[in-house]
Each structure stands twice: as structure tokens, then as C-alpha cells.
Design a protein around this motif. Structure first.
Motif, PDB file in Angstrom:
ATOM      1  N   LEU A 191      -7.541  -3.265  64.114  1.00 42.86           N
ATOM      2  CA  LEU A 191      -8.229  -4.503  64.485  1.00 42.86           C
ATOM      3  C   LEU A 191      -7.701  -5.616  63.585  1.00 42.86           C
ATOM      4  O   LEU A 191      -7.738  -5.496  62.356  1.00 42.86           O
ATOM      5  CB  LEU A 191      -9.740  -4.355  64.289  1.00 42.86           C
ATOM      6  CG  LEU A 191     -10.414  -3.233  65.086  1.00 42.86           C
ATOM      7  CD1 LEU A 191     -11.866  -3.067  64.645  1.00 42.86           C
ATOM      8  CD2 LEU A 191     -10.332  -3.496  66.589  1.00 42.86           C
ATOM      9  N   THR A 192      -7.216  -6.680  64.199  1.00 40.62           N
ATOM     10  CA  THR A 192      -6.666  -7.789  63.411  1.00 40.62           C
ATOM     11  C   THR A 192      -7.523  -9.040  63.589  1.00 40.62           C
ATOM     12  O   THR A 192      -7.724  -9.504  64.719  1.00 40.62           O
ATOM     13  CB  THR A 192      -5.213  -8.101  63.845  1.00 40.62           C
ATOM     14  OG1 THR A 192      -4.481  -6.873  63.802  1.00 40.62           O
ATOM     15  CG2 THR A 192      -4.568  -9.126  62.917  1.00 40.62           C
ATOM     16  N   GLY A 193      -8.061  -9.550  62.468  1.00 40.66           N
ATOM     17  CA  GLY A 193      -8.860 -10.768  62.486  1.00 40.66           C
ATOM     18  C   GLY A 193      -8.178 -11.833  61.636  1.00 40.66           C
ATOM     19  O   GLY A 193      -6.944 -11.903  61.595  1.00 40.66           O
ATOM     20  N   VAL A 194      -9.006 -12.611  60.931  1.00 39.53           N
ATOM     21  CA  VAL A 194      -8.454 -13.623  60.025  1.00 39.53           C
ATOM     22  C   VAL A 194      -9.170 -13.452  58.687  1.00 39.53           C
ATOM     23  O   VAL A 194     -10.406 -13.533  58.616  1.00 39.53           O
ATOM     24  CB  VAL A 194      -8.679 -15.056  60.580  1.00 39.53           C
ATOM     25  CG1 VAL A 194      -8.177 -16.105  59.572  1.00 39.53           C
ATOM     26  CG2 VAL A 194      -7.977 -15.229  61.925  1.00 39.53           C
ATOM     27  N   GLY A 195      -8.396 -13.204  57.634  1.00 39.68           N
ATOM     28  CA  GLY A 195      -8.989 -12.992  56.313  1.00 39.68           C
ATOM     29  C   GLY A 195      -9.516 -14.296  55.732  1.00 39.68           C
ATOM     30  O   GLY A 195      -9.011 -15.381  56.048  1.00 39.68           O
ATOM     31  N   THR A 196     -10.537 -14.165  54.884  1.00 34.36           N
ATOM     32  CA  THR A 196     -11.110 -15.371  54.277  1.00 34.36           C
ATOM     33  C   THR A 196     -11.929 -14.979  53.043  1.00 34.36           C
ATOM     34  O   THR A 196     -12.103 -13.793  52.735  1.00 34.36           O
ATOM     35  CB  THR A 196     -11.984 -16.124  55.312  1.00 34.36           C
ATOM     36  OG1 THR A 196     -12.483 -17.321  54.715  1.00 34.36           O
ATOM     37  CG2 THR A 196     -13.168 -15.285  55.749  1.00 34.36           C
ATOM     38  N   HIS A 197     -12.483 -15.992  52.355  1.00 27.58           N
ATOM     39  CA  HIS A 197     -13.354 -15.734  51.200  1.00 27.58           C
ATOM     40  C   HIS A 197     -14.663 -15.102  51.693  1.00 27.58           C
ATOM     41  O   HIS A 197     -15.189 -15.516  52.727  1.00 27.58           O
ATOM     42  CB  HIS A 197     -13.641 -17.057  50.481  1.00 27.58           C
ATOM     43  CG  HIS A 197     -14.156 -16.852  49.090  1.00 27.58           C
ATOM     44  ND1 HIS A 197     -15.422 -16.373  48.836  1.00 27.58           N
ATOM     45  CD2 HIS A 197     -13.570 -17.052  47.887  1.00 27.58           C
ATOM     46  CE1 HIS A 197     -15.605 -16.279  47.524  1.00 27.58           C
ATOM     47  NE2 HIS A 197     -14.469 -16.697  46.919  1.00 27.58           N
ATOM     48  N   ALA A 198     -15.158 -14.146  50.945  1.00 28.19           N
ATOM     49  CA  ALA A 198     -16.377 -13.455  51.366  1.00 28.19           C
ATOM     50  C   ALA A 198     -17.575 -14.392  51.466  1.00 28.19           C
ATOM     51  O   ALA A 198     -18.549 -14.105  52.178  1.00 28.19           O
ATOM     52  CB  ALA A 198     -16.680 -12.313  50.396  1.00 28.19           C
ATOM     53  N   SER A 199     -17.533 -15.511  50.763  1.00 26.65           N
ATOM     54  CA  SER A 199     -18.666 -16.443  50.785  1.00 26.65           C
ATOM     55  C   SER A 199     -18.604 -17.407  51.965  1.00 26.65           C
ATOM     56  O   SER A 199     -19.541 -18.162  52.202  1.00 26.65           O
ATOM     57  CB  SER A 199     -18.679 -17.251  49.475  1.00 26.65           C
ATOM     58  OG  SER A 199     -17.530 -18.085  49.443  1.00 26.65           O
ATOM     59  N   ALA A 200     -17.476 -17.384  52.709  1.00 23.68           N
ATOM     60  CA  ALA A 200     -17.331 -18.348  53.810  1.00 23.68           C
ATOM     61  C   ALA A 200     -16.810 -17.658  55.072  1.00 23.68           C
ATOM     62  O   ALA A 200     -15.710 -17.947  55.546  1.00 23.68           O
ATOM     63  CB  ALA A 200     -16.384 -19.484  53.383  1.00 23.68           C
ATOM     64  N   PRO A 201     -17.607 -16.715  55.629  1.00 21.15           N
ATOM     65  CA  PRO A 201     -17.124 -15.957  56.800  1.00 21.15           C
ATOM     66  C   PRO A 201     -16.813 -16.854  57.996  1.00 21.15           C
ATOM     67  O   PRO A 201     -16.025 -16.480  58.861  1.00 21.15           O
ATOM     68  CB  PRO A 201     -18.276 -15.000  57.101  1.00 21.15           C
ATOM     69  CG  PRO A 201     -19.465 -15.568  56.416  1.00 21.15           C
ATOM     70  CD  PRO A 201     -18.961 -16.314  55.224  1.00 21.15           C
ATOM     71  N   GLN A 202     -17.449 -18.037  58.043  1.00 15.28           N
ATOM     72  CA  GLN A 202     -17.202 -18.934  59.182  1.00 15.28           C
ATOM     73  C   GLN A 202     -15.757 -19.408  59.254  1.00 15.28           C
ATOM     74  O   GLN A 202     -15.295 -19.861  60.301  1.00 15.28           O
ATOM     75  CB  GLN A 202     -18.173 -20.140  59.128  1.00 15.28           C
ATOM     76  CG  GLN A 202     -17.846 -21.205  58.085  1.00 15.28           C
ATOM     77  CD  GLN A 202     -18.341 -20.837  56.673  1.00 15.28           C
ATOM     78  OE1 GLN A 202     -18.738 -19.708  56.396  1.00 15.28           O
ATOM     79  NE2 GLN A 202     -18.303 -21.808  55.762  1.00 15.28           N
TER      80      GLN A 202
END
Ligand code: ZN
Ligand code: ZN
Length: 396
Positions: A191-202
């Protein structure tokens, strides 16, 4: 065998087979590496005057008994061992560290050798030919296909074989018409999504959240969609995603296996698997890449042949109705091409196959040898008189 020698009595043959079995058990070899096993089988068959057939395979032995025109029946034994350190404590335990005949294929080899010896005595009167298949690489589930691609099934009209089985009395023969084992499929999904900071899932697309839903949805496939009278298992066995506490990763992975009995259920589950995984991914804004690996089909015993084998076997051994189970055996690859019967023979042990404490009784060898001998003769006779069943498959 030399005509100067008196044939072995059944008791002498049994003792010989036990010696051979102990030798194979002491020197087990892994799938596709059965070099010494191959040499030993060839030497024994040659000593008995049995004709070896040419092969392009590096391991496995193929031979033929019979001089008369008529149908051909194949007898199959698998010859490979497993990467397991033996802990059974038997006096003839493996002398090869980390390798063990924990599936009892040593008993299959010795039984087929015994069948070959007995059939060789009857060679002049056999109403056709018997093909011996000492098959490599069953545990890797690729040996049967190698044997077929090597042309060893050419001209064969029917095939029989057996597996030794624990939790059944020694020498009791289990038979069942139709499907007896499961078909295997394997899947891997990324499954490929978009990585980001855990505090800003949006700011990203979380593949781990999607992975959780995938697992839940896939379990409902078996519990909510499958006919409760049909058997299937879907197991997710390996997950991986991320590597620290404060980063939502861009990729999540899972893999597992599906086991089914029925052909239609197998196809249905595969179709629904793809839909569920793709639509669940879509709902979570991630992309799913699915790799599906189709394994061996189910062992599916021909009803007419099973009836004949049952009738013949009941003359020399107690028989029982074999239970269905979702394990697998690549004997099924032969049955995809020609009719066949795969039996179980009780080994008197209480420990499961593929366990380091596994044991099988020597006393099943002579029953296995007789199973091969008597059923080969009976099937040749039946095939000879029933021309409808003799379909020429020289195209193989
Ligand atoms: Zn096995
Ligand atoms: Zn096995």
C-alpha cells in the motif's frame, strides 16, 4: 535381478526395505539437491534389473517395468527432506545437521522400491507397463511440474501414490473420492500513501490506517461471503510499515495465503480479494499493488479409480475414509492431466508431519510396497479391458 538368485521372500523383502529406509533417513537431502538419494535409488533398481529411463533432470529417478503392449500406470514417491534438526531419538536419526526426513518421504522411497521389486517378478505377465516416478522437490512444490515438463508422464494413463500419515494405525489405508487436500495461493500487497509528520496526518495519506481496514475487510470475506458448507482459509501472516514513532510512513506491506478446496471457491475468493483490497485502498486514498501467486491445485481423486483401488486395497489392508484437510501435495499437478488416486497410509506415530520429533513405523513399508504392486496390476487389467478409459496422451 539375476535369474540365478531365488527371489526374496516377503519377510526378506521387508527386512531389505527397512534397511534401505534407515539409510535414506540417515542421509536426507533437501528439495532439488537429492543427489545421493538419486544415486542410491538408481543403484538399487539397476541391481534388480529394472530399466532406468533417460531424464534431463539432475535429481529424481524414472524407470519402467513391463514388456507387453497395453496401458501404462505410474507409481509416484517423493524423495526430498526438510530443513529441520531431528530430535526424534530414533536409532537411525539423521546424520546430516539441520536436515531431516520429517515428512516421512524416506518411507515412500522404500515402499516404491518394494513395489518395484514385486512388480519386476511379474514383468512377463503384466498386461502393460508400470512407470516409476521417484519425484524430486515435493516440499518446494515444484517437483511434479519438473517431472511433467521432462516428459515423464508421456503415455501414462493413470497414476497412484500415497502419503504416510500420523494419528492412524500402522498400515491402515485412507482413501477418499474427490477432493482431499487444499489448493494453495499466496499474496503480497504493498500500500503506497504519502508520508508525513505524525502530528499532521492531514498533510499525508496514511497507509497504516488503510492496512488496518484491509485486514478487517479481508477477514469478512471468509466469515460473511463464503458458503458455510465450503472450506477456505485466508491468513495474513506478515505485516511491515514504518520504522519510528513520529513519522507516518509512505508504504505499508502485508502478505499471506489462501487455502481452498473447491475450484470455483478458489476463483471467487481471488476475484473478491482483488476488489476488496483495491476499493479499501481507494477509500483511504492509498494505492494497492497486489501480487498473486497461484500454487498447486487440490488433490482430486478420480471416483472410478478410487473405487477400484478401494476394492483392491481392502483385500490386504484395513481401509478407512480419508478426511479432507487444507494441506497440499503437488501430486495434484499430475491429476490435472491424468486420472489418479492419492491415498494415506497410517504410520502409527502421534507427532505431526514437519515436526522435529516426527516418527513413522517401519511396518508401513511392506504395506506401501503391496499397495503399489497390487493396485498397479489391478489398474493395468482394468484399463486394458475398459478401452474407454485408455486415452492416449502421447501429446504430453
Ligand atoms: Zn511435507
Ligand atoms: Zn510429504
Amino acid at each position: 535381478m539375476s535369474t540365478n538368485h531365488k527371489p526374496l521372500s516377503k519377510k526378506q523383502l521387508e527386512e531389505t526395505l527397512i534397511q534401505y529406509r534407515h539409510h535414506f533417513h540417515e542421509y536426507p537431502e533437501l528439495a532439488n539437491r537429492e543427489f545421493k538419494t538419486t544415486e542410491t535409488i538408481k543403484a538399487i533398481l539397476t541391481k534388480w534389473g529394472i530399466k532406468l529411463l533417460p531424464t534431463n533432470l539432475k535429481t529424481g529417478v524414472f524407470a519402467e517395468i513391463g514388456t507387453n503392449v497395453g496401458p501404462t500406470v505410474a507409481l509416484r514417491a517423493d524423495i526430498d527432506a526438510l530443513p529441520i534438526q531431528e530430535e526424534s531419538g530414533v536409532p537411525f536419526s539423521s546424520k546430516v545437521p539441520g536436515v531431516m526426513h520429517a515428512c516421512g518421504h524416506d518411507t515412500h522411497i522404500a515402499s516404491l522400491l518394494g513395489g518395484a521389486y514385486l512388480l519386476k517378478q511379474l514383468e512377463a505377465s503384466l498386461p502393460g507397463k508400470v512407470r516409476l516416478l521417484f519425484q524430486l522437490s515435493e516440499e518446494d512444490k515444484e517437483g511434479a511440474l519438473q517431472v511433467i515438463n521432462d516428459g515423464q508422464l508421456k503415455g501414462v494413463n493413470a497414476i497412484i501414490g500415497f502419503h504416510n500419515t500420523p494419528h492412524q494405525p500402522i498400515g491402515h489405508v485412507g482413501l477418499r473420492s474427490g477432493i482431499t487436500t487444499g489448493a494453495i495461493d499466496k499474496f503480497k500487497v504493498t500500500l503506497t500513501g504519502v508520508g508525513t509528520h505524525a502530528s499532521a496526518p492531514q498533510n499525508g495519506e496514511d497507509p497504516i490506517a488503510a492496512l488496518g481496514y484491509e485486514i478487517t475487510e479481508l477477514q469478512s470475506l471468509i466469515s460473511r461471503e463464503l458458503d458455510p458448507f465450503k472450506a477456505a482459509v485466508l491468513s495474513i501472516t506478515h505485516l511491515s510499515a514504518g520504522n519510528t514513532w513520529n513519522v507516518i510512513p509512505s508504504i505499508a506491506f502485508f502478505e499471506g495465503t489462501v487455502r481452498t478446496a473447491d475450484k470455483n471457491v478458489r476463483q471467487e475468493i481471488k476475484d473478491r480479494f482483488f476488489k476488496i483490497v483495491n476499493y479499501t485502498a481507494l477509500a483511504h486514498n492509498v494505492k494497492a499493488d497486489i501480487n498473486w501467486y497461484a500454487g498447486d491445485p487440490s488433490v482430486d481423486n478420480d471416483p472410478t479409480l478410487t473405487k477400484i483401488v478401494k476394492d483392491e486395497t481392502a483385500k490386504f489392508a484395513p481401509i478407512y475414509v480419508q478426511e479432507q484437510q487444507l494441506g497440499s501435495d503437488d501430486f495434484s499437478c499430475y491429476q490435472d492431466i491424468i486420472p489418479g488416486v492419492y491415498a494415506n497410509i497410517g504410520n502409527g506415530g502421534q507427532v505431526s508431519l514437519h515436526n522435529s520429533h516426527f516418527t513413522a513405523s517401519d511396518h508401513l513399508l511392506i504395506v506401501g510396497a503391496t499397495f503399489f504392486e497390487k493396485n498397479a496390476v489391478r489398474l493395468l487389467k482394468d484399463l486394458k479391458t475398459n478401452h474407454q478409459r485408455v486415452n492416449n496422451n502421447d501429446s504430453l
